[in-house]
Every structure is written in C-alpha cells, then in structure tokens.
Design a protein around this motif. Structure first.
Motif, PDB file in Angstrom:
ATOM      1  N   ASN A   1       0.810  -1.110   0.142  1.00 14.09           N
ATOM      2  CA  ASN A   1      -0.007  -0.032  -0.111  1.00 14.09           C
ATOM      3  C   ASN A   1       0.737   1.408   0.031  1.00 14.09           C
ATOM      4  N   LEU A   2       1.908   1.349   0.859  1.00 14.33           N
ATOM      5  CA  LEU A   2       2.996   2.385   0.873  1.00 14.33           C
ATOM      6  C   LEU A   2       3.567   2.703  -0.544  1.00 14.33           C
ATOM      7  N   LEU A   3       4.021   1.486  -0.990  1.00 14.83           N
ATOM      8  CA  LEU A   3       4.797   1.871  -2.460  1.00 14.83           C
ATOM      9  C   LEU A   3       3.747   2.130  -3.480  1.00 14.83           C
ATOM     10  N   THR A   4       2.374   1.616  -3.452  1.00 15.01           N
ATOM     11  CA  THR A   4       1.528   1.961  -4.499  1.00 15.01           C
ATOM     12  C   THR A   4       1.360   3.507  -4.179  1.00 15.01           C
ATOM     13  N   ASP A   5       1.353   4.011  -3.121  1.00 19.66           N
ATOM     14  CA  ASP A   5       1.078   5.625  -2.688  1.00 19.66           C
ATOM     15  C   ASP A   5       2.114   6.386  -3.078  1.00 19.66           C
TER      16      ASP A   5
END
Length: 423
Positions: free
Chosen positions: A355-359
């Motif tokens: 989720n963090l890397l997608t953001d």
C-alpha cells in the motif's frame, strides 16, 4: 608460559571499547601484585582458551559416559581448581564463545565464580577502538572526529571488524596511490566488510539490472517513509560478495528494547524489495530470498519468544539451555497456531508495504531511475529526490555523519538526551 617483562607487549591502555570488563580484569592484577607465601610459579595466571572444548555439560544428550576422556579431563580440572586456596595467588581465567554449553560445576563459587561478558561495543566503545587502530594510519582529517563518524557508521561491529575496516581502508588508499587515507577510503572499506568485494566481472543483463534497481529502490523508499525504520545511508546496485546483486546500507542505532511497532516497520522495510517487484513488474524473482529469511525469523521471534501475539499469548517457548534439543515445548495444535500467526503477521506487513509503495510509486520510480544511471546513491541523493525524511532521526547519529559533533565523550556521556535533541 609468558614472562611479563619480555613476552607481554599489550597493556590495558591498548584495549578499548570494553571498559566494564577491563575494570573487572584489573582487579586480578591488583590481587597478584601483592604476593606473600605462594606456590612454585605463583603469583601467576593460568589461562584456558576455548574451555568449552573440555568443559561441556556432562551427560547432555548421552554424548559422554563415565570413561569418556573429555569427562575425565573435566573432572580432574574441577578437582585441581578446588586445590587452589584463596591465599595462594594463582588465578585461573578461561575464555569461551559458548557459555551456554558449559557444565554448571565449572561456574560454582570457588571455581570460575566471576563471569565477565564481553559484548559488542556501543557507539562510544567503537569510537575508542577506532582511535586505537587509527593511531599508526596517516589520515586526511582529525582522527578524533574521524573515529566518531566511523563509529556512527558501523553499528554492530566487533573490535575485529573495526581493525579489518582500518586495514582495508589503508590498502584501498595505497591501491589508489593516495598519500593519506581519506574518508571515502573508509567508506569503501566498510562496504567491503559489510557486503563483500565488488564483482566488477559480473555483468547483469539490462532486465536483471532494472529488476535489482526497482528492488533496492523499494527497500529505500519504504525505509524513508516508515517512522521506525533505520536511517538510510547508501543504496547500491553494484554486485558484491557471493550472491548480493545490490544492497541498502542503514544505520541501526544501538538499541536493546524494541516495540511491536518498531519490529513491524522493520519487517515492512525488509519486504520492500519483493513488494516493489510485484508492483512494477507483476512478477517476483528469487532476489528476495535473503529478505524472506530475515522477515520469517523476525515474525517467529515475536510470537514464540517475545509474547507479542494476542492469540498465542504471553509465552516464551525458547529455552536458552536447550538450544540443541529437538523437542518442542508445545503441542501440535500450538505449533499449527504459531505457523498460522506467523503467516498472518508477514502477510499484514507485506500488505502495508504494498500500500505504501503504491502511494509512493513516483518516488520509487525516481530512485530506481537514478540508481540505473549512477549505480550508487547516498543520503544526499535521497534527500534531493524525496525531500527530508518526514521523521526526526536520532540526533546523535545525524551529528556524527554530518560532522557537527566536536567531542563525542562530552555530549554522549555528560548531557541528557533531551539536551541533545534540542541542539
């Protein structure tokens, strides 16, 4: 036998980084300096190195019997030690890396009754050890400041590792034809000790190089934006050592207690490479093997050792005295529950990372592209790309790296932490 006048070349002043242990050992010297009636070679020190070779616990696992030679030697040693009176000025010392396997009889009062643990040095200890090894080296900057900065960059290093770094730095400087050992030479030496020798002959295909760049960029970006992750120092996609195609170097602080949040963030940072591969290429590679091994160990430790899982409970199933035992101290049902909770913990951390890397997809893209261009990024490059890290880092390390600290001893020993943070 050693004669103190001719054979002993190292004094207490030459030993750094383990002040408490040194103080304990010096008490033996004071005891021996005042001999009155004594045996043939007294006052003397008898030193037995690697005592675990003969001093392993008797009867463990059925490995030793009544006629076993090692057991007979151990019995004789115990008898002889009982024969030394406290007034005979004979001190027996022994060393081992495996105190957990020693026979309890050796550790009783009247035998080896004082136990001194030599731990890895903290940041102050490392600075002291660097100053000892920097003595004969011609450096380009003040040795006191250099020792402080090197200590901050080498968390977890032992005294032998530090000696190795200094030797490697001198060799690298000589190879480059430099008249002095520069700061960059020490940085290269630390990389050499941590990650192995550069493999300049190993040529990666463009596809492999791109995968490694995005993998390492994933680690770097997750670490940059997670509160409890260690500060990043350098990220590289130059192949090193036996199998490392790239690596990220962090600065873990000297810390002895970890919260669940800190361990969770470390797991996320470790999974950043695998998550980045999946996000950008929709496939995963074997490059995350070492990461998965680390994260699995972290998850099992939290559940079976630290009692950090609500379902398994406040238990510790690790018995330090039974490390070689194959019997698990819990039922099959509990083992199955532990496995389920480990998978769930890793899965949750992986989803957080994804989720963090997608953001932060654009940030990963920037870091990976610059890595492909430069191959090595340092802390300043990351700040230029992503801006300052959003969380306040440990000021002690920050000062050491950026050379803002003039005296380590005065700040770390005499000032409280709150004052350091305010400065």
């Amino acid at each position: 036998m050693y004669n103190k006048e001719t054979d002993v070349k190292i004094a207490f002043k030459d030993v750094a980084g383990c002040d408490e242990a040194k103080e304990e050992i010096m008490e033996f010297v004071k005891f021996l300096k005042e001999p009155e009636t004594a045996k043939k070679n007294a006052p003397c020190i008898i030193f037995i190195d690697e005592i675990d070779a003969i001093g392993k616990a008797r009867g463990r696992g059925g490995a030793m019997g009544g006629n076993d030679e090692r057991e007979a030697t151990l019995n004789q040693l115990l008898v002889e030690m009982d024969g030394f009176g406290s007034s005979e000025h004979v001190v027996i010392l022994a060393g081992t890396n495996r105190p957990d396997v020693l026979d309890p009889a050796l550790m009783r009062p009247g035998r080896f009754d004082r136990h001194i643990s030599i731990d890895r040095p903290d940041i102050k200890g490392r600075a002291d050890i660097f100053r000892v090894h920097l003595g004969p080296i011609l450096t380009s900057e003040d040795k006191h400041k250099l020792a402080n900065k090197m200590a901050a960059m080498t968390p977890g290093f032992s005294g032998a590792d530090i000696a190795n770094v200094c030797n490697e730095a001198a060799l690298i400087a000589a190879r480059a034809g430099s008249q002095q050992v520069m700061h960059t030479h020490f940085e290269q030496a630390i990389e050499r000790v941590i990650a192995g020798l550069e493999k300049k002959s190993r040529v990666l295909s463009p596809e492999e190089k791109k995968t490694v760049a995005y993998h390492e960029a994933g680690h770097a970006v997750v670490g940059w934006f997670m509160r409890h992750a260690d500060p990043l120092l350098k990220v590289s996609i130059i192949p090193r050592g036996a199998g490392a195609l790239g690596y990220a170097q962090y600065l873990p602080k000297d810390q002895y207690l970890f919260s669940t949040e800190q361990l969770h963030d470390r797991m996320c940072m470790t999974l950043g490479g695998r998550a980045s591969e999946e996000l950008f290429f929709k496939v995963i590679t074997t490059g995350a093997s070492d990461d998965l091994q680390k994260v699995t160990k972290m998850a099992y430790a939290q559940i079976v050792q630290y009692g950090m899982n609500k379902r398994v409970g406040q238990v510790n199933y690790v018995d330090s005295q039974q490390q070689e035992s194959f019997n698990k101290p819990y039922s099959e049902a509990t083992a199955e529950m532990i496995d389920q909770e480990v998978r769930k913990m890793i899965s949750d951390a992986y989803q957080t990372t994804l989720n963090l890397l997608t953001d932060k997809r654009d940030a990963v893209e920037k870091v990976a592209q610059l890595l492909l261009k430069k191959e090595v990024l340092n802390r300043e490059d990351m700040v230029d790309l992503l801006g300052p890290r959003p969380f306040k880092e440990k000021i002690q390390y920050e000062e050491f790296i950026l050379d803002k600290s003039s005296s380590m001893e005065s700040e770390s020993e005499t000032k409280p932490k709150s004052e350091l943070k305010n400065e």
